[in-house]
Design an enzyme around this catalytic site. Structure first.
Site, mmCIF file in Angstrom:
data_model
loop_
_atom_site.group_PDB
_atom_site.id
_atom_site.type_symbol
_atom_site.label_atom_id
_atom_site.label_comp_id
_atom_site.label_asym_id
_atom_site.label_seq_id
_atom_site.Cartn_x
_atom_site.Cartn_y
_atom_site.Cartn_z
ATOM 1 N N ALA A 11 0.807 -1.191 -0.019
ATOM 2 C CA ALA A 11 0.138 -0.098 0.193
ATOM 3 C C ALA A 11 0.991 1.163 0.181
ATOM 4 O O ALA A 11 0.491 2.335 0.521
ATOM 5 C CB ALA A 11 -1.022 -0.184 1.099
ATOM 6 N N GLY A 12 2.085 1.227 -0.542
ATOM 7 C CA GLY A 12 2.872 2.356 -0.859
ATOM 8 C C GLY A 12 2.321 3.190 -1.951
ATOM 9 O O GLY A 12 0.955 3.088 -2.316
ATOM 10 N N TRP A 14 3.248 3.563 -5.206
ATOM 11 C CA TRP A 14 2.919 3.140 -6.479
ATOM 12 C C TRP A 14 1.882 1.904 -6.442
ATOM 13 O O TRP A 14 0.884 1.617 -7.373
ATOM 14 C CB TRP A 14 4.190 2.388 -6.990
ATOM 15 N N TYR A 51 0.172 7.573 1.851
ATOM 16 C CA TYR A 51 0.645 7.656 0.614
ATOM 17 C C TYR A 51 -0.174 8.204 -0.255
ATOM 18 O O TYR A 51 -1.517 7.620 -0.099
ATOM 19 C CB TYR A 51 1.246 6.524 0.298
ATOM 20 N N GLY A 138 8.555 1.564 -16.715
ATOM 21 C CA GLY A 138 8.446 2.831 -17.495
ATOM 22 C C GLY A 138 8.326 3.992 -16.686
ATOM 23 O O GLY A 138 8.665 4.013 -15.504
ATOM 24 N N LYS A 193 18.177 2.294 -13.576
ATOM 25 C CA LYS A 193 18.007 3.908 -13.324
ATOM 26 C C LYS A 193 17.688 4.408 -12.107
ATOM 27 O O LYS A 193 18.306 5.706 -11.906
ATOM 28 C CB LYS A 193 16.681 4.164 -14.163
ATOM 29 N N THR A 250 12.976 9.626 -13.618
ATOM 30 C CA THR A 250 13.371 9.239 -12.271
ATOM 31 C C THR A 250 14.578 10.178 -11.980
ATOM 32 O O THR A 250 14.604 10.599 -10.758
ATOM 33 C CB THR A 250 14.047 7.911 -12.128
ATOM 34 N N SER A 256 11.049 11.884 -7.427
ATOM 35 C CA SER A 256 11.639 10.746 -7.570
ATOM 36 C C SER A 256 12.587 10.482 -6.140
ATOM 37 O O SER A 256 13.155 11.158 -5.572
ATOM 38 C CB SER A 256 12.867 10.571 -8.459
ATOM 39 N N ASN A 258 14.494 8.356 -5.417
ATOM 40 C CA ASN A 258 16.003 8.101 -5.659
ATOM 41 C C ASN A 258 17.050 9.502 -5.853
ATOM 42 O O ASN A 258 17.770 9.715 -5.117
ATOM 43 C CB ASN A 258 16.320 6.949 -6.698
ATOM 44 N N GLU A 283 15.216 2.513 -3.698
ATOM 45 C CA GLU A 283 15.770 1.239 -3.869
ATOM 46 C C GLU A 283 16.934 0.880 -4.459
ATOM 47 O O GLU A 283 17.881 0.025 -4.500
ATOM 48 C CB GLU A 283 14.817 0.485 -5.197
#
Length: 333
Positions: A11-12, A14, A51, A138, A193, A250, A256, A258, A283
């Site tokens: 349930a984040g 995304w 979120y 994507g 990425k 990203t 983003s 990251n 990640e």
């Protein structure tokens, strides 16, 4: 025509946005949330308080903290947990899977220790054939998709008929999926990425200009493609949505995780300080170790990944990492 039944495990941001896409495309969706209070809020108020709290979820979306209940009867089982937790979670969930359910991976990482891609972990842990696993990758920033801003994605599966089923299940007026058979290339593009975006964030915090940033994106794509080709991916995949498209989004977006994490590192914060400040999973921080190991195993040169790993895990000053990149031996492009 029968209605698709989908479970979204995670349930984040995304996972929540993808549940909305599925419901808007006509599916009945159950989100599994680790914490019951999140599941209860989704059921009662139609929003995820932790979120995307401003996003109203469609009535077709419900939630539970019981994974067995979420998975039971689901045609599509969407995996949206942090990549390094997949193996442990899926081991507990596999028994609930329907015999021909399609498992859809939203995760973009390489497993530490095994250097396996997420689809490989799914096959191994759930005991399902590879043709039952699809990967979505994507330029898919969750907040923009939840706001119904137009976006495209790739649904990759070695079984094109199954890829087409997933494609239909997530096609909406604002979300356009393309199919692809190159699961390996799509997953690798999605994982690497994140590492390049960390470098981009570091460069941003150091107030470096657009030449530097364009160089990071371009050379980052080159090292992604080098590793992909060495592993057997189609090089054209890296010129598409799951390669260049995802990399650009990203790196360039303040949304983003990251890139944002990289900015904290670029300001001189430690890994722990950056983690405390962002409070979300970046990640690339863990995956850079596994990607570096994968590259070394296959004798692939990945200088940006190597330097990001040193900044993240060996305490190297980002400025020294930049000097190391720029002082490498010159060669043909």
């Amino acid at each position: 025509m029968t209605t698709t039944t989908a479970a979204v495990l995670g349930a984040g941001s995304w996972g929540t946005a993808f549940a909305k896409v599925l419901a808007d495309a006509g599916a009945d969706v159950t989100i599994w949330a680790r914490r019951e209070q999140v599941a209860a809020a989704i059921r009662e108020y139609g929003t995820n308080p932790d979120y995307l709290p401003a996003v109203r979820l469609p009535e077709r979306v419900t939630a539970t903290s019981d994974a067995g209940k979420a998975i039971a009867g689901a045609d599509l089982v969407v995996l949206a947990v942090p990549s390094q937790t997949l193996r442990g979670n899926l081991a507990n969930w596999a028994a609930f899977l329907e015999p021909d359910a399609t498992l859809v991976s939203l995760m973009k990482g390489i497993e530490l220790g095994t250097t396996k891609r997420m689809s490989e972990v799914v096959v191994e842990t759930a005991g399902v054939p590879a043709d039952r696993v699809a990967v979505v990758s994507g330029p898919n920033l969750a907040a923009e998709i939840a706001a119904e801003q137009p976006a495209a994605t790739v649904v990759a599966c070695i079984d094109m008929a199954r890829a087409t089923v997933v494609q239909r299940a997530v096609t909406t007026s604002y979300f356009r999926p393309y199919t692809n058979e190159d699961v390996l290339g799509c997953e690798l593009g999605g994982a690497v990425k994140n590492v390049i975006a960390l470098a981009y964030g570091i460069a941003t915090a150091m107030r470096l200009g657009d030449n530097t940033k364009a160089t990071l994106i371009t050379r980052g794509l080159a090292e992604t493609a080098r590793l992909g080709v060495a592993l057997g991916a189609d090089p054209l995949t890296f010129a598409g949505l799951a390669g260049l498209g995802d990399l650009v989004a990203t790196c360039s977006s303040p949304l983003s995780r990251n890139r944002t994490f990289g900015e904290h590192l670029g300001r001189g914060e430690t890994l722990e300080e950056a983690q405390a400040a962002t409070r979300q999973t970046a990640e690339g921080v863990k995956s850079c170790l596994a990607i570096r190991d994968l590259a070394r195993t296959h004798n692939v040169d990945m200088p940006i990944t190597e330097q990001v790993e040193k900044v993240c895990h060996e305490g190297v000053d980002p400025r020294k990492a930049l000097i190391a990149l720029m002082s490498r031996e010159t060669k043909a492009e």
